[in-house]
Design a protein around this motif. Sequence first.
Motif, PDB file in Angstrom:
ATOM      1  N   GLN A  42       1.172   4.478  -5.706  1.00 53.41           N
ATOM      2  CA  GLN A  42       1.462   4.130  -4.315  1.00 53.41           C
ATOM      3  C   GLN A  42       0.384   3.221  -3.740  1.00 53.41           C
ATOM      4  OE1 GLN A  42       4.187   4.625  -2.685  1.00 53.41           O
ATOM      5  NE2 GLN A  42       3.444   3.717  -0.776  1.00 53.41           N
ATOM      6  N   ARG A  43      -0.877   3.494  -4.063  1.00 49.07           N
ATOM      7  CA  ARG A  43      -1.975   2.643  -3.576  1.00 49.07           C
ATOM      8  C   ARG A  43      -1.893   1.247  -4.173  1.00 49.07           C
ATOM      9  NH1 ARG A  43      -6.493   4.247  -1.206  1.00 49.07           N
ATOM     10  NH2 ARG A  43      -7.861   3.044  -2.565  1.00 49.07           N
ATOM     11  N   ILE A  44      -1.520   1.174  -5.446  1.00 48.71           N
ATOM     12  CA  ILE A  44      -1.361  -0.143  -6.084  1.00 48.71           C
ATOM     13  C   ILE A  44      -0.227  -0.914  -5.434  1.00 48.71           C
ATOM     14  CG2 ILE A  44      -0.703  -1.310  -8.229  1.00 48.71           C
ATOM     15  CD1 ILE A  44      -2.222   0.910  -9.731  1.00 48.71           C
ATOM     16  N   HIS A  45       0.882  -0.208  -5.151  1.00 48.62           N
ATOM     17  CA  HIS A  45       2.015  -0.845  -4.477  1.00 48.62           C
ATOM     18  C   HIS A  45       1.605  -1.370  -3.105  1.00 48.62           C
ATOM     19  CE1 HIS A  45       6.057  -1.575  -2.962  1.00 48.62           C
ATOM     20  NE2 HIS A  45       5.765  -0.808  -1.927  1.00 48.62           N
ATOM     21  N   GLU A  46       0.904  -0.552  -2.338  1.00 48.07           N
ATOM     22  CA  GLU A  46       0.476  -0.965  -1.006  1.00 48.07           C
ATOM     23  C   GLU A  46      -0.518  -2.121  -1.079  1.00 48.07           C
ATOM     24  OE1 GLU A  46      -1.016   2.586   0.748  1.00 48.07           O
ATOM     25  OE2 GLU A  46       0.981   3.470   1.046  1.00 48.07           O
ATOM     26  N   TYR A  47      -1.373  -2.102  -2.101  1.00 41.47           N
ATOM     27  CA  TYR A  47      -2.326  -3.209  -2.274  1.00 41.47           C
ATOM     28  C   TYR A  47      -1.585  -4.524  -2.490  1.00 41.47           C
ATOM     29  CZ  TYR A  47      -5.746  -6.332  -4.336  1.00 41.47           C
ATOM     30  OH  TYR A  47      -6.532  -7.430  -4.604  1.00 41.47           O
ATOM     31  N   TYR A  48      -0.604  -4.514  -3.391  1.00 42.51           N
ATOM     32  CA  TYR A  48       0.153  -5.736  -3.662  1.00 42.51           C
ATOM     33  C   TYR A  48       0.887  -6.219  -2.417  1.00 42.51           C
ATOM     34  CZ  TYR A  48      -0.519  -6.646  -8.608  1.00 42.51           C
ATOM     35  OH  TYR A  48      -1.052  -7.021  -9.807  1.00 42.51           O
ATOM     36  N   GLU A  49       1.441  -5.279  -1.636  1.00 46.33           N
ATOM     37  CA  GLU A  49       2.166  -5.660  -0.421  1.00 46.33           C
ATOM     38  C   GLU A  49       1.241  -6.327   0.585  1.00 46.33           C
ATOM     39  OE1 GLU A  49       5.589  -5.331   0.561  1.00 46.33           O
ATOM     40  OE2 GLU A  49       5.676  -5.265  -1.620  1.00 46.33           O
ATOM     41  N   HIS A  50       0.031  -5.787   0.758  1.00 43.44           N
ATOM     42  CA  HIS A  50      -0.906  -6.356   1.727  1.00 43.44           C
ATOM     43  C   HIS A  50      -1.591  -7.612   1.192  1.00 43.44           C
ATOM     44  CE1 HIS A  50      -0.472  -2.496   3.833  1.00 43.44           C
ATOM     45  NE2 HIS A  50      -0.975  -3.113   4.867  1.00 43.44           N
ATOM     46  N   ARG A  51      -1.852  -7.627  -0.105  1.00 46.59           N
ATOM     47  CA  ARG A  51      -2.580  -8.771  -0.681  1.00 46.59           C
ATOM     48  C   ARG A  51      -1.696 -10.010  -0.775  1.00 46.59           C
ATOM     49  NH1 ARG A  51      -4.220 -12.792  -2.106  1.00 46.59           N
ATOM     50  NH2 ARG A  51      -5.871 -13.355  -3.581  1.00 46.59           N
ATOM     51  N   TYR A  52      -0.467  -9.843  -1.239  1.00 46.46           N
ATOM     52  CA  TYR A  52       0.390 -11.007  -1.492  1.00 46.46           C
ATOM     53  C   TYR A  52       1.534 -11.153  -0.502  1.00 46.46           C
ATOM     54  CZ  TYR A  52      -2.163 -11.118  -5.864  1.00 46.46           C
ATOM     55  OH  TYR A  52      -3.173 -11.175  -6.782  1.00 46.46           O
ATOM     56  N   GLN A  53       1.873 -10.083   0.221  1.00 49.39           N
ATOM     57  CA  GLN A  53       2.913 -10.111   1.249  1.00 49.39           C
ATOM     58  C   GLN A  53       4.240 -10.683   0.728  1.00 49.39           C
ATOM     59  OE1 GLN A  53       1.456 -11.739   4.954  1.00 49.39           O
ATOM     60  NE2 GLN A  53      -0.558 -10.826   4.650  1.00 49.39           N
ATOM     61  N   GLY A  54       4.576 -10.291  -0.498  1.00 48.40           N
ATOM     62  CA  GLY A  54       5.881 -10.640  -1.059  1.00 48.40           C
ATOM     63  C   GLY A  54       5.984 -12.034  -1.646  1.00 48.40           C
ATOM     64  N   LYS A  55       4.891 -12.790  -1.627  1.00 49.05           N
ATOM     65  CA  LYS A  55       4.927 -14.147  -2.195  1.00 49.05           C
ATOM     66  C   LYS A  55       3.678 -14.364  -3.029  1.00 49.05           C
ATOM     67  CE  LYS A  55       7.664 -16.294   1.493  1.00 49.05           C
ATOM     68  NZ  LYS A  55       8.756 -16.832   0.687  1.00 49.05           N
ATOM     69  N   MET A  56       3.839 -15.096  -4.128  1.00 49.59           N
ATOM     70  CA  MET A  56       2.704 -15.325  -5.011  1.00 49.59           C
ATOM     71  C   MET A  56       2.624 -16.804  -5.373  1.00 49.59           C
ATOM     72  SD  MET A  56       1.769 -13.211  -8.476  1.00 49.59           S
ATOM     73  CE  MET A  56       1.335 -11.738  -7.576  1.00 49.59           C
ATOM     74  N   PHE A  57       1.424 -17.375  -5.212  1.00 49.79           N
ATOM     75  CA  PHE A  57       1.197 -18.786  -5.528  1.00 49.79           C
ATOM     76  C   PHE A  57       0.012 -18.900  -6.471  1.00 49.79           C
ATOM     77  CE2 PHE A  57       2.546 -18.337  -1.114  1.00 49.79           C
ATOM     78  CZ  PHE A  57       3.660 -19.168  -1.050  1.00 49.79           C
ATOM     79  N   ASP A  58       0.031 -19.924  -7.289  1.00 45.82           N
ATOM     80  CA  ASP A  58      -1.147 -20.238  -8.107  1.00 45.82           C
ATOM     81  C   ASP A  58      -2.023 -21.165  -7.274  1.00 45.82           C
ATOM     82  OD1 ASP A  58      -3.017 -20.748  -9.995  1.00 45.82           O
ATOM     83  OD2 ASP A  58      -1.645 -21.496 -11.532  1.00 45.82           O
TER      84      ASP A  58
END
Length: 269
Positions: A101-117
């Motif tokens: 759950q913490r990993i999921h929340e981290y990804y949601e806050h860090r990338y906010q559903g979008k990922m760029f190089d």
Amino acid sequence: PSAAVPRLQNDSWGKQYSHALFKAMSHMLCIGYGQQAPEGMTDVWLTMLSMIVGATCYAMFIGHATALIQSLDSSRRQYQEKYKQVEQYMSFHKLPGDTRQRIHEYYEHRYQGKMFDEENILGELSEPLKEEIINFNCRNLVAKMPLFANADPNFVTAMLTKLRFEVFQPGDFIIREGTVGKKMYFIQHGVVSILTKGNKETKLSDGSYFGEICLLTRGRRTASVRADTYCRLYSLSVDNFNEVLEEYPMMRRAFETVAMDRLDRIGEE
């Protein structure tokens, strides 16, 4: 059409061509051969040719339509593909539910559903364009931080181009007392607590920075720093810190002044 369907001989050209179009589309969309089966070898081969051309065009259309839909939000698709790998990784290692759950929340806050190089994108741009984008992206940080607001714009740009964006969750220890310091941090958004030996907490929020003391003294961390909320920070490595301050020695004095004040307060507690 009049030769194939005698009853259309006396109809208007609109009806005749509509029937011809319907028969051609029946072939080319691969849904049959129309209302009448082909008669004679010429009709058979023409119908087969029409169906082959139609199947090819239909496949190309589907391929282009799929590519277009995927390209409309490629960054979100890239994020979803990445997170599927993360889920499989967590499942493979049988990580506990709270960690997942913490990993999921981290990804949601860090990338906010979008990922760029982002590193690759900025690396392909010219230096002026890269600096312009970084200054724009960090405008809120610069506006909130007196250190940057009153400094030489060239120093600010040199500093910003070396910052790295990081996200911490509530309860994370960003810095632990006694460890060797390799980074300092600037707070774009969030609240952190500085924990000293005297168990006294000092809060820092948007526009503040911390961790510079051991970068200046080349010693170990004098206090721990814990994230109280979700924190969006920018980190600066010790090598980049020294590189920038070698070029702007006056700014080193500004950092040293704040560091000495903080050390005095820690010593009093």
